[in-house]
Write an enzyme that holds these catalytic residues in place. Structure first.
Site, short mmCIF file in Angstrom:
data_model
loop_
_atom_site.label_atom_id
_atom_site.label_comp_id
_atom_site.label_asym_id
_atom_site.label_seq_id
_atom_site.Cartn_x
_atom_site.Cartn_y
_atom_site.Cartn_z
CB ALA A 1 -45.39 -25.51 -2.60
N GLY B 1 -41.26 -23.12 -5.42
CA GLY B 1 -42.20 -21.73 -5.16
C GLY B 1 -41.33 -20.76 -4.69
CD GLU C 1 -42.99 -21.83 -9.25
OE1 GLU C 1 -43.36 -22.31 -8.17
OE2 GLU C 1 -43.29 -22.34 -10.35
CD GLU D 1 -40.71 -26.69 -8.67
OE1 GLU D 1 -39.53 -26.92 -9.16
OE2 GLU D 1 -41.10 -25.56 -8.22
C1 3H9 Z 1 -43.00 -26.44 -5.20
O1 3H9 Z 1 -42.73 -25.51 -4.76
C2 3H9 Z 1 -44.37 -26.31 -5.98
C3 3H9 Z 1 -44.39 -24.99 -6.65
O2 3H9 Z 1 -43.58 -24.93 -7.89
C4 3H9 Z 1 -45.73 -24.90 -7.07
C5 3H9 Z 1 -46.93 -24.78 -5.98
C6 3H9 Z 1 -48.21 -24.40 -6.66
N1 3H9 Z 1 -42.29 -28.14 2.62
O3 3H9 Z 1 -34.32 -31.19 4.38
P1 3H9 Z 1 -34.02 -31.02 5.59
C7 3H9 Z 1 -39.14 -30.17 5.99
S1 3H9 Z 1 -42.66 -27.87 -4.51
C8 3H9 Z 1 -42.60 -28.86 3.70
O4 3H9 Z 1 -33.92 -32.10 6.84
P2 3H9 Z 1 -31.97 -29.39 5.01
C9 3H9 Z 1 -38.28 -31.23 5.99
O5 3H9 Z 1 -39.43 -32.38 5.61
C10 3H9 Z 1 -41.23 -27.72 -3.32
N2 3H9 Z 1 -41.80 -29.15 4.50
O6 3H9 Z 1 -33.25 -29.83 5.98
C11 3H9 Z 1 -37.93 -31.42 7.58
O7 3H9 Z 1 -38.60 -31.63 8.33
P3 3H9 Z 1 -38.61 -32.49 9.55
C12 3H9 Z 1 -40.26 -27.56 -3.92
C13 3H9 Z 1 -40.41 -29.28 4.04
O8 3H9 Z 1 -31.44 -28.17 5.77
C14 3H9 Z 1 -37.31 -29.89 7.62
O9 3H9 Z 1 -38.06 -28.94 6.62
N3 3H9 Z 1 -39.12 -27.41 -3.06
C15 3H9 Z 1 -40.06 -28.52 2.88
O10 3H9 Z 1 -30.90 -30.70 4.98
C16 3H9 Z 1 -35.92 -29.85 7.29
O11 3H9 Z 1 -35.48 -30.01 6.07
C17 3H9 Z 1 -38.45 -28.33 -2.59
O12 3H9 Z 1 -38.61 -29.62 -3.41
C18 3H9 Z 1 -40.97 -28.12 2.10
N4 3H9 Z 1 -40.86 -27.62 1.13
O13 3H9 Z 1 -32.22 -29.04 3.54
C19 3H9 Z 1 -37.49 -28.15 -1.52
N5 3H9 Z 1 -38.87 -28.33 2.63
O14 3H9 Z 1 -37.46 -31.83 10.31
C20 3H9 Z 1 -37.32 -29.50 -0.47
C21 3H9 Z 1 -38.13 -28.90 3.75
O15 3H9 Z 1 -39.82 -32.58 10.29
N6 3H9 Z 1 -36.37 -29.10 0.65
N7 3H9 Z 1 -39.02 -29.56 4.66
O16 3H9 Z 1 -37.93 -33.84 9.16
C22 3H9 Z 1 -35.30 -29.58 0.53
O17 3H9 Z 1 -34.63 -29.84 -0.69
C23 3H9 Z 1 -34.49 -29.46 1.59
O18 3H9 Z 1 -35.20 -29.44 2.66
C24 3H9 Z 1 -33.70 -28.09 1.78
C25 3H9 Z 1 -33.18 -28.06 3.10
C26 3H9 Z 1 -32.48 -27.99 0.76
C27 3H9 Z 1 -34.48 -27.02 1.90
#
Ligand code: 3H9
Length: 706
Positions: A63, A107, A110, A130
């Site tokens: 999400a 998500g 999911e 999450e």
């Molecule tokens: C969810 O899914 C809830 C659901 O179960 C239910 C819903 C109803 N959203 O980390 P990076 C941005 S909760 C918005 O530097 P990497 C991040 O801020 C979600 N933005 O890259 C950054 O922005 P900026 C569950 C996001 O390659 C840019 O993307 N998912 C999101 O080192 C690059 O990110 C997670 O918790 C997001 N979901 O790592 C995953 N994700 O460039 C969270 C990233 O402006 N994300 N951004 O600073 C991660 O763990 C890492 O970002 C990922 C990539 C491994 C994906």
């Protein structure tokens, strides 16, 4: 189709591609776009099956986390578009194959689980992270995951939040096939194959034969809960995630997802989730330095040197070689060098024992170290990190020696924890290349790196340092050059108050327990024993002249120093030690009481709440000064320093966010009260006063300042 999602066909297979860089988060428009694509495929008779794939570097990272804040603040209404999409996918009469590369997280997983099949490339990962944001999977993940991989594995994945490799996911039953070669080609072939089946597409929510044996599940869950109690102490979400997963085996799907939604909401609206989301974005924000862009030139770092093979130097060396950067390790003589190398080896041996490394890994890393007692060996390195004893004269001498041999564009970094970087730089002919790289002990483990900007440090050197921090798998935070920088400058008042409350009647173990229960990794006195009472004593000598005559200072720590009770290293400090076990010591309690009586300090009943306020608000008041002086770029930089360097609970968002959540008017009121009762040390920081009176927050101050 929208710009966020594209649609094409290949040999009777519809390919729906998500294009929402950088990580294909499910921002508004994405679920709608996927839904439109599915509908188009269903209404086209030439289409037999569907592939859902991510454009760019990843599948779907979950999400859009930015949207959560809008919902909890009331700016936006919660939407059920995503849930409806997942039912649309699962109920689609034509088989849908999720094609995973990069990561399918939250998500994203999911979504993939609502598809009928999942294929993935070998180097991809999936997970339900999450809980790391203080929430639980909220789009039926807690119900579909156990239907694929069983209750115990799903509980573990949802409660810990760690990713698993595609290969493991395949073994667990989450992924159906690993695709060799081109993912899209493989996914289209797989989709064509499943389209020929006579049976209708498999719906995950209807799978019921993989939950596992109830007894075995229960045992696994109990073990998991015990681990969580340590690993995620104080956090709500992990246990809630387990509760939701366990429902899968006992509660009909449609009822269970309603309960999942209730738990998700409860977690989302909690302060813990706000704190953890703040830290998630904060970790990324700190890498953004005003005035420094992607275009700012960087210096190549291929080879490093570390001067000083003591505990810190050894840990720094390990950080570099763990990242594959060769290190020339310099000591004054062979004996010290051998000792340092042996310490590094022992650290690695412990990792081998725990099964985290092999002997071969250790040999490969040790081979990256070139030991030396000669400065001349540093001539070809790109960066030198000085990690000698903390003392200005020694540091200046070492820097002038390094400056004489290092190549002209080598960066010279000091690991000083308190000293003036400009004065150190003055010992060289290249102050623009001098910077502080303050590692935290143990340097090979702790994630924080304070990068201290001297007045002459060039943008190029700062940008290189920030990038280097990431390569070393650290979180680099740029801080200003003041005594103790951000972390130790704030730690002083924190530790001071921890000692004052002792002199006023609290007990050593009470103070530590209260702060541990607050969520700190360790209590302040246990930390002081770990860091060394002698180290604290030495720092106090450096700042003695700054303290006005007659001002109250902590008395007992100096006495412990005089008694050679230096903490863990001498087996006694605030506690006595059996191995690493801290045992309350009546001698210390008596010493505190006698000292306080002799100094005429009035005793009172120190409540747990007072301990929290005295210590944490002391941090906050100093943090406010640091922010106002520009020694930290934003309040979140301070929060990151405290979470990654000092064990402040991430779920409280760091000290500045914690203060914001308490309300700065309330914090200010207590600080004023302590000023009245305690005097000098508690003079309210002007910024705290200003924000409290104007109804502002530290977080907002950041926005208006930048
Ligand atoms: C969810 O899914 C809830 C659901 O179960 C239910 C819903 C109803 N959203 O980390 P990076 C941005 S909760 C918005 O530097 P990497 C991040 O801020 C979600 N933005 O890259 C950054 O922005 P900026 C569950 C996001 O390659 C840019 O993307 N998912 C999101 O080192 C690059 O990110 C997670 O918790 C997001 N979901 O790592 C995953 N994700 O460039 C969270 C990233 O402006 N994300 N951004 O600073 C991660 O763990 C890492 O970002 C990922 C990539 C491994 C994906």
């Amino acid at each position: 189709m929208s710009e966020l999602v594209s649609y094409e066909t290949r040999d009777g297979v519809a390919v729906i591609t998500i294009n929402n860089p950088p990580v294909n988060a499910l921002s508004p428009g994405v679920p709608e776009g996927i839904g439109d694509g599915v509908q188009q495929a269903v209404s086209d008779d030439t289409i037999k099956s569907i592939v859902l794939i991510g454009g760019g570097r990843t599948f779907i990272a979950g999400a859009d986390i930015k949207e959560f804040g809008k919902v909890t603040s009331g700016e936006k209404k919660p939407s059920d578009v995503f849930h409806l999409l997942l039912f649309q996918l699962e109920d689609c009469p034509k088989p849908i194959v999720a094609a995973i590369h990069g990561t399918a997280l939250g998500g994203g997983l999911e979504t993939a689980m609502a598809c009928h099949y999942r294929v993935a490339v070998e180097n991809s990962h999936v997970g339900q992270p999450e809980v790391k944001l203080g929430i639980i999977p909220g789009a039926m993940g807690t119900q579909r995951l156990p239907r694929l991989c069983g209750i115990s594995k799903a509980a573990e994945m949802c409660a810990k939040g760690d990713m698993v490799t595609a290969r493991d996911a395949c073994d667990f039953g989450i992924v159906d096939k690993i695709v060799e070669g081109d993912l899209l080609e493989g996914a289209v072939a797989f989709a064509s194959e499943v389209a020929t089946s006579d049976t209708p597409p498999r719906k995950t929510r209807e799978i019921s034969d993989r939950f596992g044996q109830p007894q075995a599940n229960q045992a696994a869950v109990e073990k998991l809960k015990a681990g969580i109690a340590k690993r995620a102490r104080g956090q709500i979400a992990p246990l809630k995630a387990i509760e939701a997963v366990e429902m899968a085996a006992t509660t009909p799907f449609m009822d269970a997802i309603k309960k999942e939604a209730d738990i998700f909401k409860e977690c989302l609206y909690s302060d813990q989730s706000k704190g953890l989301i703040h830290i998630f974005f904060g970790e990324r924000t700190v890498s953004k330095i005003p005035g420094i862009s992607k275009e700012t030139p960087r210096r190549a770092i291929e080879k490093a040197a570390v001067v000083g093979a003591g505990t810190m130097g050894g840990g720094i060396t390990m950080s570099y070689i763990n990242a594959g950067i060769p290190v020339c390790l310099k000591e004054v003589n062979q004996e010290q060098l051998d000792k340092g190398l042996e310490r590094i080896r022992q650290n690695y041996a412990a990792s081998v024992k725990r099964g985290r490394m092999t002997e071969d890994d250790v040999e490969q890393r040790m081979a990256l170290i070139t030991p030396t007692v000669d400065y001349a060996s540093l001539a070809d390195v790109d960066i030198v990190v000085e990690a000698v004893f903390e003392g200005m004269e020694l540091k200046k001498k070492v820097f002038s020696e390094i400056d004489a041999v290092a190549k002209p564009d080598a960066i010279l970094a000091s690991n000083t924890s308190t000293l003036n970087i400009d004065e150190i730089a003055s010992a060289t002919k290249r102050p623009e290349s001098v910077i502080g790289h303050h590692f935290f002990s143990p340097a090979n483990v702790m994630k924080l790196l304070e990068i201290v900007r001297g007045k002459a440090s060039s943008d190029e050197v700062i940008a290189t340092s920030m990038d280097l921090a990431k390569r070393l798998r650290k979180v680099g935070v740029l801080v200003g050059n003041c005594f103790g920088f951000v972390g130790n400058r704030m730690f002083g008042p924190y530790l001071r108050e921890a000692q004052f409350v002792l002199e006023e009647g609290a007990r050593v173990e009470q103070v530590d327990q209260v702060m541990y229960d607050f969520g700190m990794a360790m209590g302040p006195l246990a930390v002081s024993d770990l860091a060394g009472i002698d180290v604290g004593w030495r720092i106090r000598q450096e700042i003695k002249h700054l303290i006005p005559e007659g001002m109250r200072t902590p008395l007992v720590a100096d006495k412990l120093y005089e008694m050679d009770r230096y903490g863990q290293k001498t087996g006694a400090g605030w506690y006595k030690y059996e191995g690493r076990d801290a045992i309350p010591d009546s001698t210390v309690q008596e010493l505190i009481e006698t000292t306080a009586r002799e100094a005429g300090i009035e005793k009172h009943d120190v409540s747990d709440q007072e301990i929290i306020e005295r210590t944490v608000y002391a941090l906050v008041n100093e943090g406010a000064r640091i922010l106002e002086e520009g020694m930290a770029l934003r309040s979140v930089d301070i929060d990151i320093v405290y979470v990654y360097g000092y064990g402040f609970p991430a779920w409280r968002g760091g000290p500045m966010m914690y203060a914001d959540s308490v309300g700065l008017d309330k914090v200010y009121e207590r600080v004023r009260h302590f000023h009245e009762t305690q005097g000098f040390w508690w003079e309210p920081a002007p910024l705290l006063k200003e924000l409290a009176e104007s109804g502002g927050t530290f977080g907002q101050f950041v926005q208006s300042a930048n």
